[in-house]
Design a protein around this motif. Structure first.
Motif, mmCIF file in Angstrom:
data_model
loop_
_atom_site.group_PDB
_atom_site.id
_atom_site.type_symbol
_atom_site.label_atom_id
_atom_site.label_comp_id
_atom_site.label_asym_id
_atom_site.label_seq_id
_atom_site.Cartn_x
_atom_site.Cartn_y
_atom_site.Cartn_z
ATOM 1 N N LEU A 235 84.377 -35.777 -8.716
ATOM 2 C CA LEU A 235 83.899 -35.920 -10.092
ATOM 3 C C LEU A 235 84.598 -37.046 -10.836
ATOM 4 O O LEU A 235 84.021 -37.646 -11.756
ATOM 5 C CB LEU A 235 84.088 -34.592 -10.834
ATOM 6 N N SER A 236 85.825 -37.369 -10.438
ATOM 7 C CA SER A 236 86.578 -38.416 -11.140
ATOM 8 C C SER A 236 85.876 -39.772 -11.094
ATOM 9 O O SER A 236 86.137 -40.634 -11.939
ATOM 10 C CB SER A 236 87.982 -38.535 -10.545
ATOM 11 N N LEU A 237 84.978 -39.978 -10.128
ATOM 12 C CA LEU A 237 84.237 -41.237 -10.051
ATOM 13 C C LEU A 237 83.294 -41.410 -11.238
ATOM 14 O O LEU A 237 82.844 -42.517 -11.530
ATOM 15 C CB LEU A 237 83.423 -41.286 -8.751
ATOM 16 N N PHE A 238 82.999 -40.306 -11.922
ATOM 17 C CA PHE A 238 82.025 -40.325 -13.009
ATOM 18 C C PHE A 238 82.684 -39.951 -14.342
ATOM 19 O O PHE A 238 82.055 -39.377 -15.228
ATOM 20 C CB PHE A 238 80.873 -39.377 -12.683
ATOM 21 N N ASP A 239 83.949 -40.311 -14.450
ATOM 22 C CA ASP A 239 84.710 -40.045 -15.660
ATOM 23 C C ASP A 239 85.110 -41.376 -16.295
ATOM 24 O O ASP A 239 85.286 -42.383 -15.604
ATOM 25 C CB ASP A 239 85.968 -39.238 -15.317
ATOM 26 N N TYR A 240 85.211 -41.373 -17.602
ATOM 27 C CA TYR A 240 85.719 -42.542 -18.323
ATOM 28 C C TYR A 240 86.188 -42.075 -19.695
ATOM 29 O O TYR A 240 85.823 -40.995 -20.151
ATOM 30 C CB TYR A 240 84.653 -43.635 -18.446
ATOM 31 N N ASP A 241 86.997 -42.884 -20.337
ATOM 32 C CA ASP A 241 87.545 -42.536 -21.648
ATOM 33 C C ASP A 241 86.559 -42.974 -22.730
ATOM 34 O O ASP A 241 86.279 -44.159 -22.885
ATOM 35 C CB ASP A 241 88.899 -43.229 -21.842
ATOM 36 N N LEU A 242 86.020 -41.999 -23.467
ATOM 37 C CA LEU A 242 85.071 -42.282 -24.547
ATOM 38 C C LEU A 242 85.735 -41.944 -25.879
ATOM 39 O O LEU A 242 85.798 -40.776 -26.275
ATOM 40 C CB LEU A 242 83.796 -41.462 -24.365
ATOM 41 N N PRO A 243 86.241 -42.933 -26.607
ATOM 42 C CA PRO A 243 86.870 -42.655 -27.904
ATOM 43 C C PRO A 243 85.863 -42.040 -28.872
ATOM 44 O O PRO A 243 84.668 -42.389 -28.863
ATOM 45 C CB PRO A 243 87.323 -44.036 -28.382
ATOM 46 N N ALA A 244 86.334 -41.157 -29.711
ATOM 47 C CA ALA A 244 85.453 -40.459 -30.646
ATOM 48 C C ALA A 244 84.728 -41.422 -31.575
ATOM 49 O O ALA A 244 83.575 -41.178 -31.956
ATOM 50 C CB ALA A 244 86.257 -39.440 -31.457
ATOM 51 N N ASP A 245 85.385 -42.526 -31.925
ATOM 52 C CA ASP A 245 84.751 -43.444 -32.876
ATOM 53 C C ASP A 245 83.644 -44.285 -32.239
ATOM 54 O O ASP A 245 82.991 -45.067 -32.924
ATOM 55 C CB ASP A 245 85.792 -44.344 -33.547
ATOM 56 N N ARG A 246 83.431 -44.151 -30.937
ATOM 57 C CA ARG A 246 82.350 -44.857 -30.280
ATOM 58 C C ARG A 246 81.086 -43.997 -30.149
ATOM 59 O O ARG A 246 80.058 -44.482 -29.663
ATOM 60 C CB ARG A 246 82.786 -45.331 -28.889
ATOM 61 N N ILE A 247 81.180 -42.727 -30.532
ATOM 62 C CA ILE A 247 80.025 -41.827 -30.481
ATOM 63 C C ILE A 247 79.254 -41.966 -31.783
ATOM 64 O O ILE A 247 79.773 -41.679 -32.864
ATOM 65 C CB ILE A 247 80.470 -40.371 -30.275
ATOM 66 N N ALA A 248 78.015 -42.425 -31.697
ATOM 67 C CA ALA A 248 77.203 -42.632 -32.896
ATOM 68 C C ALA A 248 76.943 -41.306 -33.594
ATOM 69 O O ALA A 248 76.425 -40.364 -32.990
ATOM 70 C CB ALA A 248 75.880 -43.293 -32.520
ATOM 71 N N GLN A 249 77.305 -41.227 -34.868
ATOM 72 C CA GLN A 249 77.127 -40.002 -35.642
ATOM 73 C C GLN A 249 75.825 -40.004 -36.440
ATOM 74 O O GLN A 249 75.341 -38.945 -36.831
ATOM 75 C CB GLN A 249 78.310 -39.806 -36.591
ATOM 76 N N VAL A 250 75.285 -41.166 -36.695
ATOM 77 C CA VAL A 250 74.020 -41.284 -37.430
ATOM 78 C C VAL A 250 73.182 -42.363 -36.749
ATOM 79 O O VAL A 250 73.714 -43.269 -36.112
ATOM 80 C CB VAL A 250 74.226 -41.643 -38.917
ATOM 81 N N PRO A 251 71.864 -42.307 -36.874
ATOM 82 C CA PRO A 251 71.032 -43.374 -36.320
ATOM 83 C C PRO A 251 71.127 -44.627 -37.162
ATOM 84 O O PRO A 251 71.508 -44.586 -38.342
ATOM 85 C CB PRO A 251 69.625 -42.762 -36.371
ATOM 86 N N LEU A 252 70.781 -45.741 -36.582
ATOM 87 C CA LEU A 252 70.689 -46.987 -37.332
ATOM 88 C C LEU A 252 69.540 -46.903 -38.339
ATOM 89 O O LEU A 252 68.600 -46.119 -38.158
ATOM 90 C CB LEU A 252 70.452 -48.160 -36.382
ATOM 91 N N PRO A 253 69.593 -47.684 -39.397
ATOM 92 C CA PRO A 253 68.503 -47.640 -40.386
ATOM 93 C C PRO A 253 67.134 -47.902 -39.772
ATOM 94 O O PRO A 253 66.140 -47.320 -40.195
ATOM 95 C CB PRO A 253 68.891 -48.732 -41.388
ATOM 96 N N ARG A 254 67.077 -48.789 -38.770
ATOM 97 C CA ARG A 254 65.821 -49.072 -38.063
ATOM 98 C C ARG A 254 65.919 -48.554 -36.643
ATOM 99 O O ARG A 254 66.900 -48.818 -35.939
ATOM 100 C CB ARG A 254 65.550 -50.580 -38.024
#
Length: 355
Positions: free
Chosen positions: A3-22
């Motif tokens: 499973l480690s082959l499919f792991d990576y560090d995803l910082p919380a601030d890179r997760i989109a919390q809202v959609p873009l205006p368009r």
């Protein structure tokens, strides 16, 4: 495979919390043969050939989330005979078998537990149209990594934006997120370039659950129901005859088409998407894929790694993190050519650059 082959560090601030205006303003990575190019989603039609076929999942998300105080039910799908639903219930201790609860006027009886944290089978009163009640009382089933204060304005925004504009058949408890980027204008541009077909796969939460086994082959992926029309099969045959590509919008389309072709020729009609696609899988139908960025240790990341190659996906995700792309449901996207597939149309063969 570990499973480690499919792991990576995803910082919380890179997760989109809202959609873009368009909807169509997202950035897009184009990935083929290990080469990465930074593009915009609005460039998608220029990557399509006249004989290609774009396949969309037109399943509609229903307001599956019911909250009352600190109690929450996420309705997933009807099960068995009679008015019974499989659901995720929180906190699980409040939903022990044998209990009857009323939440916002809807009474449910807990019949039994199901494998999975907080999963229950709930019995709904005879004569109650649950879908009608949820349309009135429910909330969009946003994934748990979207962390926002409860706000009526944001909730109304989610009802519109956590839904593809071409969604038609109600039944998904989570959005097929690759479709969220499309506008009517983009669909018109694609139709002027190539052909479009629609299928339906109703998404449960199973696809988005993290893999918890050390070896990915030990993971169990629950099936999801789909319907593929005769017209879709005809359009795919037409693309094949003309040497065009089948371009799947979203991993749900990949699972539906590959499951329908699992025993040979692609079959139309209803079915169960049971294909758990891991590296080494031989793709039978799909040649290119539009997809969002997926969570670490997820079956979706395993699927796209099988499609494009593990090293290519790891490089693309590393590039995306370094270049400021937005991740997950409300985030940016990738256009991925299958590792062993035909190339992009001739006019675009020199566009990609090595990173």
């Amino acid at each position: 495979m570990d499973l480690s082959l499919f792991d990576y560090d995803l910082p919380a601030d890179r997760i989109a919390q809202v959609p873009l205006p368009r909807r169509d303003a997202s950035r897009m990575i184009v990935l083929r043969e290990g080469r990465i190019e930074d593009r915009l989603f609005e460039d998608l039609p220029s990557l399509l050939g006249a004989d290609d076929l774009v396949v969309l999942n037109e399943s509609r998300v229903f307001p599956a989330r019911l909250r009352d105080g600190n109690r929450e039910i996420l309705f997933l799908r009807p099960v068995g005979d009679g008015p019974r639903w499989e659901a995720l219930c929180r906190p699980a201790r409040r939903f022990s078998p044998g209990r009857t609860l009323t939440m916002r006027g809807i009474t449910v009886a807990v019949e039994r537990t199901v494998e999975g944290v907080g999963k229950r089978v709930l019995r709904i009163p005879e004569g109650l149209d649950l879908m009608v009640e949820l349309e009135r009382l429910g909330e969009p089933p946003l994934p748990p990594y979207i962390l926002r204060d409860d706000d009526p304005l944001m909730r109304r925004m989610d009802l519109e934006r956590y839904q593809a504009i071409f969604a038609a058949n109600t039944g998904s408890a989570a959005a097929p997120t690759a479709g969220l980027h499309f506008t009517e204008g983009m669909l018109a541009r694609i139709r002027s370039t190539c052909r479009i077909a629609h299928l339906t796969l109703h998404v449960s939460n199973a696809t988005f659950q993290p893999i918890r086994t050390r070896r990915i082959e030990e993971h169990r992926l629950e099936p999801e129901e789909y319907v593929i029309g005769e017209d879709v099969v005809r359009e795919i045959e037409r693309a094949r005859i003309r040497n065009g590509r089948v371009v799947a919008v979203g991993t749900t389309v990949v699972r539906a088409l590959e499951s329908a072709a699992a025993v040979g020729a692609l079959e139309h009609g209803p079915g169960s998407a049971s294909a758990y696609i891991t590296p080494g899988y031989r793709f039978r139908v799909v040649d290119a894929l539009l997809t969002n960025f997926h969570q670490p240790r997820s079956s979706l990341l395993v699927l796209v790694s099988a499609f494009a190659g593990i090293d290519s996906i790891r490089a693309a995700y590393g590039h995306a993190l370094g270049a400021g792309y937005r991740f997950l449901s409300y985030g940016d996207c990738m256009f991925v050519c299958r590792a062993d597939s035909r190339d992009l149309p001739a006019a675009h063969r020199d566009m990609s650059r090595e990173v």
